[in-house]
Design an enzyme around this catalytic site. Structure first.
Site, mmCIF file in Angstrom:
data_model
loop_
_atom_site.group_PDB
_atom_site.id
_atom_site.type_symbol
_atom_site.label_atom_id
_atom_site.label_comp_id
_atom_site.label_asym_id
_atom_site.label_seq_id
_atom_site.Cartn_x
_atom_site.Cartn_y
_atom_site.Cartn_z
ATOM 1 N N ARG A 40 0.843 -1.204 0.000
ATOM 2 C CA ARG A 40 0.000 0.000 0.000
ATOM 3 C C ARG A 40 0.874 1.247 0.000
ATOM 4 O O ARG A 40 2.033 1.230 0.399
ATOM 5 C CB ARG A 40 -0.949 0.033 1.200
ATOM 6 C CG ARG A 40 -0.246 0.060 2.562
ATOM 7 C CD ARG A 40 -0.130 1.441 3.156
ATOM 8 N NE ARG A 40 0.748 1.460 4.321
ATOM 9 C CZ ARG A 40 2.016 1.788 4.271
ATOM 10 N NH1 ARG A 40 2.607 2.117 3.148
ATOM 11 N NH2 ARG A 40 2.760 1.785 5.375
ATOM 12 N N GLU A 46 -0.573 10.076 8.559
ATOM 13 C CA GLU A 46 0.615 9.290 8.946
ATOM 14 C C GLU A 46 0.736 9.229 10.468
ATOM 15 O O GLU A 46 0.593 10.252 11.150
ATOM 16 C CB GLU A 46 1.868 9.950 8.334
ATOM 17 C CG GLU A 46 2.835 8.979 7.762
ATOM 18 C CD GLU A 46 2.231 8.079 6.674
ATOM 19 O OE1 GLU A 46 1.794 6.961 7.019
ATOM 20 O OE2 GLU A 46 2.211 8.474 5.499
ATOM 21 N N HIS A 47 0.966 8.020 10.964
ATOM 22 C CA HIS A 47 1.100 7.772 12.409
ATOM 23 C C HIS A 47 -0.176 8.166 13.166
ATOM 24 O O HIS A 47 -0.112 8.544 14.332
ATOM 25 C CB HIS A 47 2.324 8.504 12.989
ATOM 26 C CG HIS A 47 3.622 7.870 12.544
ATOM 27 N ND1 HIS A 47 4.265 6.912 13.296
ATOM 28 C CD2 HIS A 47 4.363 8.048 11.429
ATOM 29 C CE1 HIS A 47 5.376 6.538 12.662
ATOM 30 N NE2 HIS A 47 5.453 7.214 11.514
ATOM 31 N N ASP A 49 -2.892 5.905 12.843
ATOM 32 C CA ASP A 49 -3.673 4.663 13.050
ATOM 33 C C ASP A 49 -3.602 4.143 14.476
ATOM 34 O O ASP A 49 -4.624 3.830 15.077
ATOM 35 C CB ASP A 49 -3.317 3.577 12.011
ATOM 36 C CG ASP A 49 -1.856 3.161 11.980
ATOM 37 O OD1 ASP A 49 -1.023 3.786 12.672
ATOM 38 O OD2 ASP A 49 -1.530 2.195 11.255
ATOM 39 N N GLY A 141 8.746 1.642 2.782
ATOM 40 C CA GLY A 141 7.540 2.202 3.395
ATOM 41 C C GLY A 141 6.294 1.863 2.591
ATOM 42 O O GLY A 141 5.291 2.560 2.656
ATOM 43 N N SER A 143 4.950 -1.229 2.777
ATOM 44 C CA SER A 143 4.259 -2.275 3.502
ATOM 45 C C SER A 143 4.512 -3.688 2.983
ATOM 46 O O SER A 143 3.614 -4.529 2.993
ATOM 47 C CB SER A 143 2.763 -1.965 3.455
ATOM 48 O OG SER A 143 2.122 -2.555 4.502
ATOM 49 N N ASP A 188 -1.862 -1.011 7.529
ATOM 50 C CA ASP A 188 -1.276 -1.759 6.414
ATOM 51 C C ASP A 188 -2.066 -3.029 6.112
ATOM 52 O O ASP A 188 -2.343 -3.348 4.954
ATOM 53 C CB ASP A 188 0.178 -2.117 6.735
ATOM 54 C CG ASP A 188 0.988 -0.886 7.116
ATOM 55 O OD1 ASP A 188 0.518 0.236 6.849
ATOM 56 O OD2 ASP A 188 2.073 -1.045 7.694
ATOM 57 N N LYS A 232 11.672 -1.943 8.907
ATOM 58 C CA LYS A 232 10.768 -2.002 10.043
ATOM 59 C C LYS A 232 11.365 -2.807 11.200
ATOM 60 O O LYS A 232 10.990 -2.641 12.344
ATOM 61 C CB LYS A 232 9.467 -2.672 9.600
ATOM 62 C CG LYS A 232 8.228 -1.903 9.966
ATOM 63 C CD LYS A 232 7.038 -2.726 9.529
ATOM 64 C CE LYS A 232 5.741 -2.033 9.833
ATOM 65 N NZ LYS A 232 4.607 -2.836 9.384
HETATM 66 C C1 GLA Z 1 3.892 1.774 9.511
HETATM 67 C C2 GLA Z 1 2.914 1.026 10.411
HETATM 68 C C3 GLA Z 1 1.510 1.581 10.248
HETATM 69 C C4 GLA Z 1 1.477 3.097 10.392
HETATM 70 C C5 GLA Z 1 2.560 3.752 9.543
HETATM 71 C C6 GLA Z 1 2.663 5.229 9.785
HETATM 72 O O1 GLA Z 1 3.599 1.491 8.189
HETATM 73 O O2 GLA Z 1 2.932 -0.338 10.130
HETATM 74 O O3 GLA Z 1 0.656 0.946 11.172
HETATM 75 O O4 GLA Z 1 1.596 3.460 11.742
HETATM 76 O O5 GLA Z 1 3.825 3.173 9.757
HETATM 77 O O6 GLA Z 1 1.501 5.887 9.400
#
Ligand code: GLA
Length: 456
Positions: A40, A46-47, A49, A141, A143, A188, A232
């Protein structure tokens, strides 16, 4: 989810066919199922969720594929077509001990352990043979890791002949993925499972709700890699987890600041929406700015200013032992609260076909991610500034940050000029001879969600 007939583009079908052949070569028998789970790109939010606030991602036309066959025992065998990821095997037990930190097989274990915990030992869980293939750039980034968790879960369910509703799965897999040590939210997995082709997805959390939002037809979504990997499972994980803790501290501060209005306490900043209906979240920023200075504070300092005890605060926020004692609470809250308002306004812009308005919110989001959430990098800032000069409607970093990609909204008519500017001003001089910019920036279509199908 249950198995469907194969579909997708000719390229999709060819990639699945070659995975099926590779499965046969490696395991000496044909697979019974194939699964595809997309990555995705997050357009806005952003940040937010893990703070119980909305996001606006779209699934991309790249993903993780797994071909799978059942086994009579509880042995799991994993083969990855990419030789950088060596074969792995383990038995389905409870609990399942992880491989070494950072090992790719842990994403499979995360999915399986999550399902076994959620559904119980009831079905005599069997293992299986799994061949994995992916075309999402890693550390970008986009996912790739959550797509692997989603695909692993679907393949494991398929070989066990168990069906779980996609929303239920999207609710349970974020917790399952914590197995790898990141305190991530649920964006994600929900995007990968529930996306709708041609649409972004507004996702709300606790409980999970999704609503497709059309993407303006005359615009392209371009993703540009900063050439800085954001893993990650490595250094970026600690920086990510620190932000989660800072948000928990912000909740304790807001709880105190809004006083009598919080009978049961704030689980997340998102609870403010229900408590103050109709009030933009950004209006609460002043509450926290009144309580705490806008700089990094020790836990003791935060506790003193909130009139509480440092030990109690550490317990309430589940601060892991050994985390550096420096918390930038005010600016983290300012980002999260204003970002959630931007998602609301951004959704309205997309529904009204106002691509220009949406793009301006993307630029604002980038500034907030850079200055208040402090997750940008000079390379990401450079890409955003080149994008602005080159006529993008909007540009921002996307995903967790600390490297990875920017996402850009560009009018289709301006696409060539945009790509040329990015290639000349960013990639030229940064890439080794023979390494083409086209391998680092992508024009993505909004794809549909994950699918499982039987292999004839
Ligand atoms: C990563 C995390 C998500 C989200 C983003 C930032 O992708 O897995 O859950 O927090 O960072 O928006």
């Amino acid at each position: 989810m249950s198995a469907a007939a194969p579909g997708g583009s000719a390229g999709d079908r060819e990639r699945t066919a070659s995975l099926v052949r590779a499965f046969h070569d490696r395991f000496g028998l044909p697979p019974a199922f194939a699964v595809r789970a997309p990555g995705r790109v997050n357009l806005l939010g952003e940040h937010t969720d893990y703070n119980g606030l909305p996001v606006l991602p779209m699934a991309i036309d790249r993903g993780i594929r797994i071909a799978a066959a059942p086994q009579p025992t509880d042995l799991v065998r994993l083969e990855n077509l990419d030789p950088a990821f060596p074969p792995r095997r383990y038995e389905v037990r409870h609990p399942i001990a992880p491989f070494a930190d950072g090992d790719w097989g842990n994403y499979h274990k995360a999915a399986v352990q999550g399902l076994v915990t959620h559904l119980g030992p009831g079905p005599a869980w069997r293992g299986g043979l799994f061949a994995v293939d992916g075309d999402i750039p890693a550390g970008a980034g986009l996912s790739s890791s959550s797509a692997l968790v989603v695909a692993s879960a679907l393949a494991f369910l398929a070989v066990n002949d168990v069906s779980v509703d996609a929303v239920e799965l999207a609710e349970l897999l974020p917790g399952a993925e914590r197995y790898v040590g990141t305190l991530s939210g649920g964006m994600d997995q929900a995007a990968s499972l529930l996306a709708r082709a041609g649409h972004a997805l507004r996702i709300d959390f606790f409980p999970l709700r999704v609503a497709p939002v059309p993407i303006p037809g005359d615009c392209a979504v371009v993703v540009c890699h900063s050439l800085v990997r954001a893993e990650k499972s490595a250094g970026a994980r600690d920086a990510y987890n620190r932000r989660v803790i800072e948000c928990r501290l912000a909740c304790r501060a807001l709880e105190r600041g809004v006083g009598a209005a919080v009978p049961g306490g704030l689980r997340t900043m998102g609870d403010l929406v229900g408590m103050f209906p109709g009030r933009p979240l950004g209006a609460h920023v002043a509450v926290i700015e009144d309580l705490l200075p806008d700089r990094a504070l020790s836990l003791g300092d935060v506790a003193r200013r909130l009139g509480t005890d440092a030990g109690a605060l550490a317990t309430a926020c589940a601060i892991p032992a050994g985390m550096a004692d420096e918390f930038a609470v005010v600016r983290r809250a300012r980002h999260v609260l204003t970002e959630a308002d931007r998602v609301d306004r951004g959704e309205a812009c997309l529904r009204a076909g106002n691509a220009g308005g949406f793009g301006r919110l993307m630029f604002d989001s980038h500034a907030s991610c850079r200055d208040d959430y402090e997750i940008s990098r000079p390379e990401l800032d450079a890409l955003v500034s080149i994008a602005a000069d080159a006529g993008a409607l909007g540009a921002r970093l996307t995903g967790a940050g600390f490297g990875g990609c920017t996402v850009n909204l560009v009018r289709a008519a301006d696409l060539d000029r945009f790509l040329r500017a990015i290639d000349e001003r960013f990639y030229a001089g940064r890439l080794a001879p023979g390494d083409e910019p086209a391998g680092h920036r992508f024009v993505f279509s909004a794809a549909g969600g994950a699918r499982v199908f039987r292999v004839a």
